[in-house]
Design an enzyme around this catalytic site. Structure first.
Site, mmCIF file in Angstrom:
data_model
loop_
_atom_site.group_PDB
_atom_site.id
_atom_site.type_symbol
_atom_site.label_atom_id
_atom_site.label_comp_id
_atom_site.label_asym_id
_atom_site.label_seq_id
_atom_site.Cartn_x
_atom_site.Cartn_y
_atom_site.Cartn_z
ATOM 1 C CB THR A 10 34.181 -34.752 4.182
ATOM 2 O OG1 THR A 10 35.113 -35.766 3.783
ATOM 3 C CG2 THR A 10 34.777 -33.380 3.930
ATOM 4 C CG MET A 11 29.150 -37.142 5.082
ATOM 5 S SD MET A 11 27.558 -37.207 4.204
ATOM 6 C CE MET A 11 27.075 -38.899 4.497
ATOM 7 C CB CYS A 13 37.112 -38.815 5.871
ATOM 8 S SG CYS A 13 36.530 -38.213 7.464
ATOM 9 N N GLY A 14 36.264 -42.069 7.159
ATOM 10 C CA GLY A 14 36.662 -43.096 8.121
ATOM 11 C C GLY A 14 36.452 -42.753 9.580
ATOM 12 C CE LYS A 15 32.573 -38.109 10.216
ATOM 13 N NZ LYS A 15 32.676 -38.370 8.759
ATOM 14 C CG ASP A 86 30.110 -42.316 14.829
ATOM 15 O OD1 ASP A 86 30.967 -41.481 14.477
ATOM 16 O OD2 ASP A 86 29.615 -43.153 14.045
ATOM 17 C CD GLU A 87 26.908 -40.281 12.082
ATOM 18 O OE1 GLU A 87 27.071 -39.096 11.757
ATOM 19 O OE2 GLU A 87 27.081 -41.227 11.296
ATOM 20 C CD GLN A 89 27.412 -35.407 12.344
ATOM 21 O OE1 GLN A 89 28.422 -35.711 12.988
ATOM 22 N NE2 GLN A 89 26.850 -36.241 11.484
#
Length: 215
Positions: A10-11, A13-15, A86-87, A89
């Protein structure tokens, strides 16, 4: 063997923090990475974490061929040992195919980071294609928490603190918004009941009481 790895969660959560950590660790070993991102909260061509860390990145714009970009860099004498995305999605399905081609044809590890579902609990096209193609899918172990203290599993979009379930799939925002549009991570129960931290406090509702008019 090189891999296409999808780190999901989820948003909040440290990705992005993990993406930056992988970059740091590999750079310390003399490896060179190419970082792609899309619609980062810090602006175009940035990879940022909520801890305040920011690095330069290549904006993976709509229609951009990521494989061709990398081949062009290498043909001009550039160096690349791995790829960070990153990002992820927000990428189109064919751009995810290009990432898989980087792994298979250029024999580089590709580490993609992103959330799987949008504020309506529907899969993003980029995330769906990653689930279909990735060699490995890793669920991040740093759990984001709903306002009630339970593990957050869903991303909610809010306008002036109220959860909304309609609108464009992609609207850039953050979990600590300065403007009217923001995001909040919720457990499934409170996402179903459309109960954000703000609405719960304003209405003084018990977690076990269903709100009305939300069929």
């Amino acid at each position: 063997m090189p891999e296409l790895v999808f780190f999901s969660g989820t948003m909040d959560c440290g990705k992005s923090t993990l993406a930056l950590q992988i970059t740091h660790n590999r750079s310390a070993r003399g490896l060179v990475g190419v970082i792609f991102t899309r619609d980062d909260r810090a602006g175009e061509g940035k990879l940022s974490s909520r801890l305040g860390l920011v690095t330069e990145a290549v904006e993976a714009s709509e229609g951009m061929d990521l494989y061709a970009y990398l081949v062009d860099c290498l043909s001009k004498g550039g160096k690349a040992d791995y790829v960070i995305v990153d990002e992820a999605q927000f990428l189109a399905a064919d751009q995810i195919d290009q990432l898989a081609r980087i792994v298979d044809d250029l024999e580089m590890d590709v580490f993609a980071f992103g959330i799987t579902t949008d504020f309506r609990t529907k899969l993003f096209p980029g995330s769906q294609r990653l689930i279909e193609l990735a060699d490995r899918i890793e669920q991040l172990q740093v759990e984001a928490l709903c306002w009630c203290g339970a593990r957050a599993t869903h991303n909610a979009r809010t306008i002036d603190g109220e959860m909304v379930v309609e609108g464009a799939q992609v609207v850039v925002g953050d979990v600590s918004p300065a403007g009217e549009t923001g995001y909040e991570v919720l457990c499934r129960r409170h996402h179903r009941r459309r109960m954000t931290s703000g609405s719960a406090q304003a209405g003084a509702l018990s977690p076990d009481v269903l709100p009305v008019n939300h069929a």
